[in-house]
Scaffold this motif. Structure first.
Motif, short mmCIF file in Angstrom:
data_model
loop_
_atom_site.label_atom_id
_atom_site.label_comp_id
_atom_site.label_asym_id
_atom_site.label_seq_id
_atom_site.Cartn_x
_atom_site.Cartn_y
_atom_site.Cartn_z
N SER A 155 -23.30 -14.55 8.95
CA SER A 155 -23.95 -13.43 9.61
C SER A 155 -24.69 -13.93 10.84
CB SER A 155 -24.93 -12.73 8.66
OG SER A 155 -25.94 -13.61 8.24
N LEU A 156 -24.61 -13.17 11.91
CA LEU A 156 -25.22 -13.52 13.18
C LEU A 156 -26.30 -12.52 13.53
CD1 LEU A 156 -21.87 -14.19 15.10
CD2 LEU A 156 -23.29 -15.86 13.87
N ASP A 157 -27.26 -12.95 14.30
CA ASP A 157 -28.37 -12.10 14.72
C ASP A 157 -28.02 -11.43 16.04
OD1 ASP A 157 -30.78 -10.84 14.85
OD2 ASP A 157 -31.91 -12.61 15.49
N ALA A 158 -27.65 -10.15 15.98
CA ALA A 158 -27.32 -9.40 17.20
C ALA A 158 -28.58 -8.75 17.76
CB ALA A 158 -26.26 -8.34 16.90
N ASP A 159 -28.78 -8.87 19.04
CA ASP A 159 -30.00 -8.38 19.70
C ASP A 159 -29.65 -7.15 20.54
OD1 ASP A 159 -32.36 -7.95 21.00
OD2 ASP A 159 -32.39 -9.86 22.07
N ASN A 160 -30.29 -6.01 20.21
CA ASN A 160 -30.04 -4.81 21.01
C ASN A 160 -31.09 -4.60 22.10
OD1 ASN A 160 -32.26 -3.95 19.57
ND2 ASN A 160 -31.35 -2.03 18.90
N ARG A 161 -31.97 -5.61 22.27
CA ARG A 161 -32.98 -5.60 23.34
C ARG A 161 -33.90 -4.38 23.25
NH1 ARG A 161 -29.49 -7.89 28.56
NH2 ARG A 161 -29.32 -10.03 27.78
N MET A 162 -34.37 -4.11 22.03
CA MET A 162 -35.33 -3.04 21.82
C MET A 162 -36.40 -3.53 20.86
SD MET A 162 -33.00 0.42 21.75
CE MET A 162 -34.30 1.34 22.57
N SER A 163 -37.55 -2.84 20.86
CA SER A 163 -38.62 -3.17 19.93
C SER A 163 -39.34 -1.88 19.53
CB SER A 163 -39.62 -4.14 20.58
OG SER A 163 -40.67 -4.44 19.66
N PRO A 164 -39.41 -1.57 18.24
CA PRO A 164 -40.03 -0.33 17.81
C PRO A 164 -41.56 -0.36 17.86
CG PRO A 164 -39.29 -1.57 15.91
CD PRO A 164 -38.83 -2.32 17.12
#
Length: 449
Positions: free
Chosen positions: A408-417
């Motif tokens: 499993s890889l850590d995909a980054d959607n460039r958002m922060s809640p």
């Protein structure tokens, strides 16, 4: 008089009291058990689903997308993989839920199971690592239509003859982190069976997520609800509305969710020292790291009253452990640092506070916000703006089935809640972590410091 009535009449007062006690206990257990609901055209939302639906109306887009990428190494049977995903969607009604707005009344509607779940295959042979990462990020940021669905999609990237990347994206309204572990476990079992020409080895699920949603609505009310609310009203009385971290830019009048990540790792020596301290003080590693993080926040904010949120699994009933769905809840952790405590004294405070908070974790965060009615400010989230997360990974590392190695890889959607999210993951020797932060508030250099 029936035979049972005669037997009861023959009991001593002590025996009758014991019988009443056992019956009351069984009735309480029955009330706490999630059971199958009657079939209907639509079903109520759980409290967190209701909040996520509202948040999605305020901020439509990819903010509440849950996504992961799996690198598949080895000979891949694409039809078997597609069949396994199709079966998972059939088994778990949550993945087939839609949320149409029927004149202001939101219900979840379970759509029929598809005969085949689409698994588009994209040829990316010869692509650079950055091109593959960009494609994964692009997929993670595609929004969902909650009213129409589907709320899960999959895509397969072919990187080489025996090298693929499986991209899975779901809306948070139908999944959570625990669910991804369930999905991966079922995917391995099903894929392996289908490759061998066998049928599904998985037994049918006795209940579904909509059963849990109905159970939650039925049980969390009246005295049970008020008991939890009473604790949290007292716990958060007089708490600061915001945690004013020094930012590099002024806070926008309306909260934004643009984000980035910074990764770090605690050394093996430091991790062992922290584990030793935790053991000596009768605390968990979570408590010790939270105490240290509170010290850091206190120094930056110059405040001695720190409020953060932390996620909990929210699966208190054994029957929901194997379901895919959004059960996660948020618990508010308030730490007082007044009186210049030593770190051991502070750790004792954090230990007491967290044990008490987790004992009252059944109250959905949505009901807490509704009850406290904090002054609404569009520039930040209510009650807390910093999230602290600690986990022992259920999904991650390497898995292997039917000759296929899965990473499993850590995909980054460039958002922060939130303004800042700290996620720590305990490994065998070290603790790995990441800061997820709002880039409209903080520069990368600030977070790195």
């Amino acid at each position: 008089m029936s035979e049972i009535a005669k037997q009861i009449a023959g009991l001593s007062p002590e025996q009758r009291a014991a019988l009443r006690k056992r019956l009351a206990k069984k009735q309480a257990e029955d009330r706490n058990r999630v059971t199958r609901r009657a079939d209907a055209d639509s079903y109520p939302l759980s409290f967190i689903q209701e909040r996520l639906w509202m948040l999605n109306q305020l901020e439509p887009g990819p903010l509440y997308n849950d996504y992961t990428a799996f690198r598949l190494t080895g000979p891949l049977d694409v039809p078997a993989l597609e069949r396994a995903l199709t079966e998972i969607v059939r088994r778990h009604e949550a993945l087939r839920a839609t949320f149409p707005d029927d004149g202001g009344k939101i219900q979840q509607v379970i759509t029929p199971a598809p005969a085949r779940m689409e698994l588009p295959l994209v040829n990316m042979r010869g692509a650079t690592e950055q091109e593959v990462t960009d494609r994964a990020r692009e997929e993670a940021r595609l929004p969902f239509d909650l009213a129409r669905g589907p709320l899960m999609r999959a895509k397969l990237l072919r990187l080489g003859e025996e090298e693929h990347m499986l991209l899975l994206t779901m809306h948070h309204i139908v999944t959570d982190g625990w669910s991804m572990g369930v999905l991966l476990q079922e995917l391995g079992a099903l894929y392996g069976a289908y490759v061998r020409g066998e049928e599904s080895p998985l037994s049918e699920l006795p209940i579904q997520y909509a059963d849990y949603a109905a159970w939650q609505r039925e049980n969390l009310r009246g005295e049970a609800l008020e008991r939890q609310l009473s604790y949290w009203r007292e716990q958060l009385r007089g708490a600061p509305a915001t945690l004013e971290l020094p930012t590099d830019r002024p806070r926008p009048p309306v909260q934004t969710f643009n984000g980035a990540r910074h990764y770090f790792e605690l050394s093996a020596d430091l991790t062992n020292a922290l584990r030793g301290l935790s053991q000596r003080e009768g605390a968990t590693l979570f408590m010790t790291l939270l105490a240290a993080f509170n010290v850091l926040l206190s120094r930056y904010t110059r405040r001695d009253d720190i409020v953060v949120g932390t996620p909990v699994a929210g699966r208190g009933q054994a029957e929901v452990e194997k379901l895919i769905g959004v059960f996660i809840n948020t618990v508010v952790l308030r730490t007082r640092l007044d009186g210049a405590p030593t770190f051991r004294e502070l750790l004792g405070r954090v230990r007491t506070m967290t044990m008490s908070a987790f004992a009252n974790q059944e109250l959905p965060f949505e009901k807490l916000v509704e009850a406290l009615r904090p002054e609404r400010n569009l520039s930040h989230t209510p009650i807390f703006q910093v999230m602290f997360s600690f986990q022992v990974p259920a999904v991650g590392g390497s898995n292997e089935f039917a000759g296929l190695r899965i990473n499993s890889l850590d995909a980054d959607n460039r958002m922060s809640p939130f303004d800042l999210v700290v996620q720590l993951t305990e490994g065998p020797e070290t603790v790995r972590g990441r800061f997820q932060y709002n880039t409209d508030l903080f520069e990368p250099e600030t977070i790195e410091r």
